[in-house]
Scaffold this motif. Structure first.
Motif, PDB file in Angstrom:
ATOM      1  N   ALA A 194      25.397 -21.712 -10.888  1.00  0.00           N
ATOM      2  CA  ALA A 194      26.660 -21.227 -11.476  1.00  0.00           C
ATOM      3  C   ALA A 194      27.288 -20.142 -10.613  1.00  0.00           C
ATOM      4  O   ALA A 194      28.500 -19.947 -10.638  1.00  0.00           O
ATOM      5  CB  ALA A 194      26.420 -20.691 -12.879  1.00  0.00           C
TER       6      ALA A 194
ATOM      7  N   GLY B 170      23.395 -21.324 -19.904  1.00  0.00           N
ATOM      8  CA  GLY B 170      23.748 -22.117 -18.725  1.00  0.00           C
ATOM      9  C   GLY B 170      23.216 -23.533 -18.791  1.00  0.00           C
ATOM     10  O   GLY B 170      23.358 -24.302 -17.840  1.00  0.00           O
TER      11      GLY B 170
ATOM     12  N   GLN C 193      24.498 -16.657 -12.751  1.00  0.00           N
ATOM     13  CA  GLN C 193      25.195 -16.442 -14.023  1.00  0.00           C
ATOM     14  C   GLN C 193      25.128 -14.993 -14.492  1.00  0.00           C
ATOM     15  O   GLN C 193      26.103 -14.449 -14.988  1.00  0.00           O
ATOM     16  CB  GLN C 193      24.552 -17.346 -15.061  1.00  0.00           C
TER      17      GLN C 193
ATOM     18  N   PRO D 150      29.783 -22.080 -18.797  1.00  0.00           N
ATOM     19  CA  PRO D 150      28.391 -22.354 -19.170  1.00  0.00           C
ATOM     20  C   PRO D 150      28.103 -21.788 -20.558  1.00  0.00           C
ATOM     21  O   PRO D 150      28.634 -20.744 -20.931  1.00  0.00           O
ATOM     22  CB  PRO D 150      27.571 -21.607 -18.110  1.00  0.00           C
TER      23      PRO D 150
ATOM     24  N   THR E 153      34.549 -21.390 -15.707  1.00  0.00           N
ATOM     25  CA  THR E 153      34.303 -21.896 -14.347  1.00  0.00           C
ATOM     26  C   THR E 153      35.246 -23.059 -14.046  1.00  0.00           C
ATOM     27  O   THR E 153      35.334 -23.508 -12.912  1.00  0.00           O
ATOM     28  CB  THR E 153      32.846 -22.351 -14.178  1.00  0.00           C
TER      29      THR E 153
END
Ligand code: FAD
Length: 397
Positions: free
Chosen positions: A350, A209, A327, A205, A189
């Protein structure tokens, strides 16, 4: 390219390698170990062999040093000559990384009869496009694509290689990483250059996460990472941008494959692809039941958008998985994201926190979603959403 070989004269037929192989890729033929086609070159059989009968030749030549590698590469993805948006986004990030390293940004493009696609990569930031145009690369197939990218990496030695975390990217790039014997960080990310050592800092992550891990690859090259669609931002295309298109010729044996492309079947299960939508109205457990997604449909209709959902709503069976944001769902980056009755768990954030404008509607003023929201409305979704729909409908008409 890496290879493995059994020295028949040294093999005593002890079968220790057969036991060590996790992939059932070694068989005994007339008392001698034989490596099968499904060998992954993981090397697990080498150490158990007490007779040094298995030789694994790694792709890195002895004389290679980290300084021999330079430049940032994006392995672009195309279908029927149309470049996938994630490739442009990676060029946007790649430009930043290449500038930080004082190096070139290149794209790799494989396929057949690709028209203006190489030029489009230059317009989006590439200095050079390495193009392999061959009928055998018309449709994506694991072996020829992985062999071609591996061969190009071995001859040009880029320092960083980025690919989209799409179905194709996820199938292709781990094969390449293993063939060039380097590491790979999936679903990053964040990507940055570390000022002190010039290493690629690959953030993603981890542990469901709950933490963001920053991963480095200090001893192998290239440093390789995948990034999902809509996480990075593409540059505005510049038709005047100059760059070089280099046509590469590869050994035809590299493009051979044991698999056959049969047919491309488009996924028609999604009326609206949330990954592409400019406006998304998403619902969570706070909606209280599947019937309340109807009011989100109405709001999305007024705004010309699509409906998304949290995993809690999907797990409850209120809406199909194809709508899940987060995610383990889709990563989205719309201009407007409206989160209705969604708490804002890290796994949800996320997938949507790089949306341009976020409006959160939640009856709990302390809900974490308000920390990322541009505008927050504290209230009951069942009251706020219909009111908002009426007001927006009147204003927009
Ligand atoms: P809740 O957390 O229960 O929040 C409901 C919210 O609605 C609350 O904030 C509440 O105040 C509010 N509310 C209740 N009633 C009303 C009302 N009438 N009006 C207004 N507000 C109201 N989650 C995802 O979303 N996407 C993923 O991809 C994802 N992947 C995951 C992967 C892993 C490995 C794990 C462990 C979890 C994952 N999760 C994912 C789940 C995530 O941790 C949360 O459980 C989930 O996002 C919670 O969904 P929610 O916000 O809808 O529900």
């Amino acid at each position: 390219m890496s290879s493995i070989e059994v020295v028949a004269e040294r093999c005593v037929g002890c079968e220790l390698c057969v036991k060590a192989c996790l992939y059932d890729a070694i068989e005994m033929v007339d008392g001698v170990a034989v490596i099968k086609d499904n060998c992954t070159l993981c090397g697990a059989c080498v150490e158990p062999c007490k007779f040094d009968a298995i030789l694994l030749r790694e792709s890195h030549r002895e004389e290679d040093s980290l300084e021999d590698y330079a430049g940032v590469w994006v392995v672009a993805e195309q279908r029927e000559g149309e470049i996938h948006g994630v490739s442009y986004e990676l060029l946007g990030k790649g430009r930043e990384l290449a500038d930080a390293r004082g190096s070139e940004l290149s794209a790799v493009l494989l396929g057949h009869d690709l028209g203006d696609a190489p030029r489009a990569l230059i317009e989006h930031g590439a200095d050079t496009v390495y193009l392999v145009d061959d009928p055998s690369l018309k449709d994506y197939l694991d072996e020829p694509y992985a062999n071609a990218v591996t061969a190009l990496i071995e001859s040009h030695r880029p320092e960083i290689v980025l690919t989209g975390a799409t179905s194709v990217g996820r199938s292709l790039i781990p094969r390449v990483a293993i063939q060039v014997r380097t590491g790979l960080t999936a679903d990053c990310t964040g990507l940055e250059i570390d000022d002190a050592e010039g290493l690629l800092l690959q953030t993603r992550p981890a542990f469901g996460g709950n933490i963001m891990a920053t991963i480095i690859c200090p001893r192998h090259r290239p440093q390789m990472a995948t990034v999902r669609h809509k996480v990075m931002k593409a540059l505005e295309p510049d038709p005047a941008r100059k760059g070089e298109i280099v046509s590469e010729r590869l050994d035809p044996s590299l493009l051979e494959t044991r698999t056959e492309f049969v047919e491309f079947v488009r996924d028609l299960t999604q009326a609206v692809n949330i990954a592409e939508a400019d406006v998304i109205v998403s619902g969570g457990r706070g909606l209280g039941g599947p019937e309340n997604f109807e009011m989100l449909q109405k709001l999305a209709g007024v705004l010309g958008g699509a409906v998304g959902a949290s995993r809690a709503a999907v797990d409850a069976g209120w809406i199909p998985y194809s709508h899940q944001v987060g995610q383990t769902g889709k990563t989205v980056q719309p201009k407007l994201y409206v989160a209705c009755g969604i708490s804002g768990a890290v796994q949800h954030l996320a997938g949507m926190q790089s949306s341009k404008t976020i409006i959160a509607i939640n009856r709990d003023p302390d809900a974490p979603i308000f920390k990322v929201a541009t505008y927050g409305i504290v209230g009951d979704v069942k009251e706020v959403v219909p009111l908002l729909t009426r007001k927006l409908s009147a204003a927009l008409s």
